[in-house]
Design an enzyme around this catalytic site. Sequence first.
Site: not given
Ligand code: ADP
Ligand code: MG
Length: 763
Positions: A454, A651, A655, A16, A13
């Site tokens: 997000d 994610d 994040d 305990c 219980c």
């Molecule tokens: P989120 O996950 O909200 O997109 P991030 O900080 O990962 O935020 O990215 C912010 C922005 O930077 C993206 O929305 C994009 O516009 C630009 N970005 C990030 N990585 C890339 C990439 N590999 N190629 C082109 N744009 C990118």
């Molecule tokens: Mg991102």
Amino acid sequence: MINKIYKIKGMHCASCAGIIERTFKKAEGVSSAEVNYGTETTKVVFDETKTSPEKLSKKIEHLGYSLITETAESMGMSEDEHRAHMGIGQSKNEKLEELKDMKKKLISAIPLALVSILVMAWDILSLYKIVPMMSDTLKQLFSHLLPLMATYTLFVVGKPYLLGLYRFLRYGKANMDTLIGLGTVSAFFYSFVIFSFAKSLSAFLNVDATYFDVTIVVITFITLGKYLEARSKIKTGDAIEKLLNLGAKTALVVRAGSEVEIPIDQVIHGDLIIVKPGAKIPVDGVIVEGSSYVDESMITGESMAVEKKIYDSVVSGTMNTNGTFTFKATKVGSETLLSQIIKMVEEAQGSKAPIQALADRISAVFVPIVLIIAFVALVAWLLLGTGTLGFAKALSFGLVSFVSVLVIACPCALGLATPTAIIVGVGKGAKEGILIKDAATLEKLHKVDTVIVDKTGTITKGKPTLVDIENASKFSDVEFISIIASLENKSEHPIARAIIDYVKEKNIAIGVVLNFRNVEGYGIRGMIGGVEYFIGNVKLIEELKLNFDRTKIEKYTAEGKTPIILATEHEVLGFVMVADEVKTESKQAIYDLHKLGIKVMMITGDDEKTAKYIAELVGIDEVVAHVLPKDKLEKIKELQSKGRVVGMAGDGVNDAPALAQADVGIAMGTGTDVAIESAGITLLHGDISKLVKAIRLSKMTMRGIKQNLFWAFFYNIVGIPLASGLFFPIFGWLLNPVFAGFAMAMSSVSVVSNSLRIKVKKL
Ligand code: ADP
Ligand code: MG
């Protein structure tokens, strides 16, 4: 210092749990101890140089408990071994054994209790002339039969209660068994003395009233209650059992060039495993040959079978459908996702919800207080009753009160109220692909009033595709795309995937990139053929202080597309647009969140116009765009300082700091690779409608707990004064101990049943 969970044997219980917890806390080398009655486990943090689980077990053995201390090395094949490996929880088999034992005793006691009740009823009914008086022979027969029946019931069926009384007298530790033991033994011995010395006592005592029947019926009822409680308690925990059953027992591996079937615990990293149609996937890994559709519903809750090709990952416990494939084992034994899920669910089920603290504090002082009340009732009857009723009557009424109080006031329901609901709630979540880290998270979730989401992957599918190309450079379109793709090939961002998919489809070659770097929140950069290129959003271009006519992209962003701009240090070369489809469930989920009174905000690093378009599409209240990852944290802090309870869905990898800052962090899994540790809640198939379900589950569980606590308190608040005879002078009410036993048994049963209701309710 080590921190371990052990299962405990012999718990009866809630009190305990308190006894063991206090004993451990006092023990040398133990810095903290937490005992959970629901799962019958203890979590102890101790210094292994000063004490050991064996030593700890010794400390509670004389009180009738013990720790199960062994742990196995690898994930075993049987449920028992697996549990031993996890070091958690009593296995179902052991519990079933205990249950069988209880049932045997119960079957022998029930006929005796029925006879006692019949005699009792006859007595009362004949008093009111409803039935004829019992013949003298029959009376004689029963008056000799009842002591024998009571002796058997008390000493055989009621042995745990006698032990409880013994431990109290010997060690001064009282639990609920002590209360029942003291009550029934008192009734028995009073009756026994009267029965044996009827002649000489008849001058002082009411020798017509014996209480053998009370002993018999109370013990039977309490045992029946315990039996029903134990049976339902097994049911509360069966989510784990279902998860354990998901695991395959064997694997078909390629060893020395041929296929052999081996037990699952012999699979090692790097083994090539063949999965035939309809077979279970035995461990986690990556497909190296073949393809198929895999049913992952048992893990993620996603009902559609998922296509799996080379390089895709598969997880144990899921089911192959039609194709055949070979995969390489990357995670085995306790590392697999399934093992981690099981471990997490068990730990969460064993953890304590903050709301339980009150019930714990009360049940800790409950037993001694009840003992005092019972004695006070007895003495009060003698002192106040003798004058009006005479000593004989006052004593027998006092005894009735004494026994009733002891029997009705058991804190069992109080101890079961919270843990059973948590066990059911956490288990129900797991079945839906909602993993809850601990009871505190489940409790907190129902208070969330603001949810931050997000964009990519949460509201949208997270699988963008390339939809437009605006090439303003001297390069051909193919060269232009090739430069972008060469850089994106090194990026992890979902955007990159869109570009790579595009060039693969069009068979566009990509070049070599040097000095690749992420520009957090803006994009990426790297060198091709001695020239440095930048790829990213508008803010990146602003940062580079380049001339760029924003209006050129606004036509696209107004449609929810995301711009990807290519530039050198000196000029903008053009851009492409990617579009990500909104998930079909998003709109409904936002609507449902609103209905729950929750405000929904979207935070994204993406372009403002793009984000606003998507937000409007699904009905999100507020958008914060162009946010750097570290600013997400600040935004959450700001909301919290305004008194909001914030749930952050993102994610788990990117994040993580924001998830940790939020009151409840919700990680959106993509099914196969999940960062379980990073968040309070993990949604295995990450869409936000699951979040709605999780919040509903939290509300449901909390409602269940509150109902349970209410009823547990209610029973006692009404029961104790009634049993002690407080209402006798006013209404002439005195509670028969038999009813006390019934009420006590029913209170535990009703609490467990109420918790089980959560299991079948719709989310
Ligand atoms: P989120 O996950 O909200 O997109 P991030 O900080 O990962 O935020 O990215 C912010 C922005 O930077 C993206 O929305 C994009 O516009 C630009 N970005 C990030 N990585 C890339 C990439 N590999 N190629 C082109 N744009 C990118
Ligand atoms: Mg991102």
